[in-house]
Scaffold this active site. Structure first.
Site, PDB file in Angstrom:
ATOM      1  N   ASP A  46       3.867  -5.284  11.792  1.00 14.93           N
ATOM      2  CA  ASP A  46       2.962  -4.398  11.065  1.00 14.93           C
ATOM      3  C   ASP A  46       3.414  -2.938  11.228  1.00 14.93           C
ATOM      4  O   ASP A  46       2.580  -2.041  11.348  1.00 14.93           O
ATOM      5  CB  ASP A  46       1.516  -4.587  11.542  1.00 14.93           C
ATOM      6  CG  ASP A  46       0.507  -3.898  10.627  1.00 14.93           C
ATOM      7  OD1 ASP A  46       0.853  -3.604   9.471  1.00 14.93           O
ATOM      8  OD2 ASP A  46      -0.630  -3.650  11.080  1.00 14.93           O
ATOM      9  N   ASN A  94       0.823  -1.222   0.000  1.00 15.17           N
ATOM     10  CA  ASN A  94       0.000   0.000   0.000  1.00 15.17           C
ATOM     11  C   ASN A  94       0.856   1.270   0.000  1.00 15.17           C
ATOM     12  O   ASN A  94       0.725   2.126   0.861  1.00 15.17           O
ATOM     13  CB  ASN A  94      -1.016  -0.010   1.150  1.00 15.17           C
ATOM     14  CG  ASN A  94      -0.399  -0.203   2.516  1.00 15.17           C
ATOM     15  OD1 ASN A  94       0.629  -0.854   2.652  1.00 15.17           O
ATOM     16  ND2 ASN A  94      -1.019   0.358   3.537  1.00 15.17           N
TER      17      ASN A  94
HETATM   18  O1  DOR Z   1      -3.105  -0.138  11.176  1.00 16.66           O
HETATM   19  C1  DOR Z   1      -2.715  -0.437  10.067  1.00 16.66           C
HETATM   20  N1  DOR Z   1      -2.122   0.467   9.272  1.00 16.66           N
HETATM   21  N2  DOR Z   1      -2.906  -1.691   9.615  1.00 16.66           N
HETATM   22  C2  DOR Z   1      -2.603  -2.044   8.344  1.00 16.66           C
HETATM   23  O2  DOR Z   1      -2.718  -3.208   8.036  1.00 16.66           O
HETATM   24  C3  DOR Z   1      -2.174  -1.009   7.370  1.00 16.66           C
HETATM   25  C4  DOR Z   1      -1.458   0.039   8.086  1.00 16.66           C
HETATM   26  C5  DOR Z   1      -1.010   1.234   7.276  1.00 16.66           C
HETATM   27  O3  DOR Z   1      -0.516   1.028   6.166  1.00 16.66           O
HETATM   28  O4  DOR Z   1      -1.064   2.338   7.780  1.00 16.66           O
END
Ligand code: DOR
Length: 439
Positions: free
Chosen positions: A305, A98
């Site tokens: 994460d 992303n």
């Molecule tokens: O809290 C989150 N933020 N969970 C995710 O899986 C994506 C992430 C982000 O890219 O900010």
């Protein structure tokens, strides 16, 4: 005489592949470990480290991070993130799609690999993100640890919340599918119900345990139908752990984050939106069940994460505040501190943060201290405690949800491919990691 670079680490408390502890020496040559023994007679190594009193572990492989490059470099980039990794004892990472542009093509993977080869102090791999129309790329892209699917908690092209679209991906190909399992329909409905509440604690009610369970059930159903290799990212609830405990096909793995083990919804009161992430923090009961599932092998390994956002972004009132928290600098110390509190053993931490990740993703020669393995290592100090301090953080976002936590097991020296990349507070920014391979 060979001109190979060699490093001799002496008198370390070495965690061996069988989990046993041996006081001894490790010799590396070029990028590999060549000998592990109670005493290695020096063959004039290029460099020697006296590791008396320190514990030597395989470097951490963090299999879920968001390093924001390209496109979101105001939050983090591959250089700053890899510096934070080196400081945290993380010698390899698997990064999520992303970014801007999204990593949904072979071209985008190659662009990230090129950037990382120029900037990253540690080893790297990049997931390909699934959309509803990039099946050809999902089948052919390489090298990649697998396909990332956001079943929820996402918007735009990376969100795949319809069963038919998910099934089309599960039905074709064999490579690993890693899912962010939250049910978007339930989240949408509950967002409306709680629309007037700006207390960030409501985040855990909107994206509740049921939202996670529904998506995990669906991913498991599709995985069973096609016997498709499935990995459940950042599993967060007791319900999902119980489900996997009842039946976990041999081709399914799951991970948990340190924050889902060690923090719960009490955190909102103390740190507000800094505690906001997806999937959200849960209850103390969930913490306990997740720990047990990890100890019992129902959950296979740990990921952070790492998802940095600036303090300015986080200061917006909920729900405009973005979800996510950084983690690569603190994960190893958090888990080793838990080991010192008898929640687990140091050998289990090594397994969950190195070996099990290498096995699950098919990363050759990583995750153990043995001849023939890559010389990705971390020396940690299990004798002293130091708090997490904002001013010492290297992540570009400049904050941690664990500030003030008093931890042990901090990395003293981190070694990537036989080269010292971090030593007692100093980075060697000339070191570069390598692209990971996946078999
Ligand atoms: O809290 C989150 N933020 N969970 C995710 O899986 C994506 C992430 C982000 O890219 O900010």
């Amino acid at each position: 005489m060979s001109s190979a670079k060699s490093l001799l680490i002496r008198h370390a408390r070495i965690i061996l592949p069988n989990g046993e502890l041996m006081i001894g020496d490790v010799l590396t040559r070029d990028r590999q470990i060549v000998a592990v023994a109670p005493e290695i007679s020096p063959t004039t190594p290029t460099k020697e480290i006296d590791a008396q009193g320190l514990t030597l572990l395989p470097g951490v492989i963090d299999p879920q991070v968001h390093f924001r490059e390209p496109g979101l470099e105001h939050k983090e980039d591959l250089f700053t993130a890899s510096c934070a990794c080196a400081k945290g004892g993380v010698t390899s990472f698997l990064e999520m799609p992303n970014t801007r542009p999204l990593t949904t093509t072979q071209f985008a993977i190659e662009d990230k690999l090129k950037r990382a080869s120029e900037k990253s102090l540690v080893n790297y791999g990049f997931f390909i993100g699934a959309t509803t129309d990039n099946l050809a790329d999902l089948l052919s892209a390489k090298p990649t640890p697998g396909i990332k699917i956001f079943m929820g908690s996402m918007h735009g092209q990376l969100l795949i919340d319809q069963e038919a679209a998910l099934e089309a991906i599960f039905a074709q190909g064999t490579r690993l599918i890693a899912v962010h399992a939250e049910d978007q329909a339930r989240i949408n409905q509950r967002r409306q119900e709680f629309a007037d509440i700006h207390d960030p604690a409501v985040h855990s009610q909107i994206q509740d345990n049921q939202a996670a369970l529904l998506a995990t059930q669906l991913a498991l159903k599709l995985s069973q139908k096609y016997q498709r290799r499935l990995h459940i990212l950042h599993m967060s609830t007791a319900e999902e752990a119980d489900l996997l405990r009842q039946h976990k096909p041999s081709w399914v793995t799951a991970e948990v984050t340190p924050q889902h083990l060690l923090m719960n919804t009490d955190a909102y009161e103390k740190i507000g939106t800094l505690a906001q992430m997806n999937p959200p923090l849960r209850s103390p009961h969930d913490n306990q069940v997740l720990w047990q599932a990890l100890r019992d092998g129902v959950i296979d390994f740990i990921a952070t994460d790492h998802a940095p956002h600036t303090l300015e972004e986080k200061a917006q009132p909920y729900p405009n505040s973005p979800s996510g928290m950084p983690g690569v600098e603190t994960s190893l110390a958090l888990m080793l501190t838990a080991a010192m509190q008898s929640k687990c053993t140091v050998a289990q931490v090594v397994h969950w943060m190195s070996k099990a990740v290498a096995v699950a993703y098919g990363i050759p020669h990583k995750g153990a201290i043995a001849p023939g393995y890559d010389a990705d290592l971390v020396l940690v100090d299990l004798n002293t405690y130091r708090p997490v301090l904002r001013e010492e953080l290297l992540t570009k976002c400049g904050w941690s949800p664990f500030e003030g936590w008093n931890l042990t097991g901090w990395a003293v020296t981190t070694i990537v491919g036989g080269e010292i990349v971090y030593d007692k507070g100093q980075l060697n920014t000339s070191v570069r990691g390598q692209a990971l391979t996946f078999v």
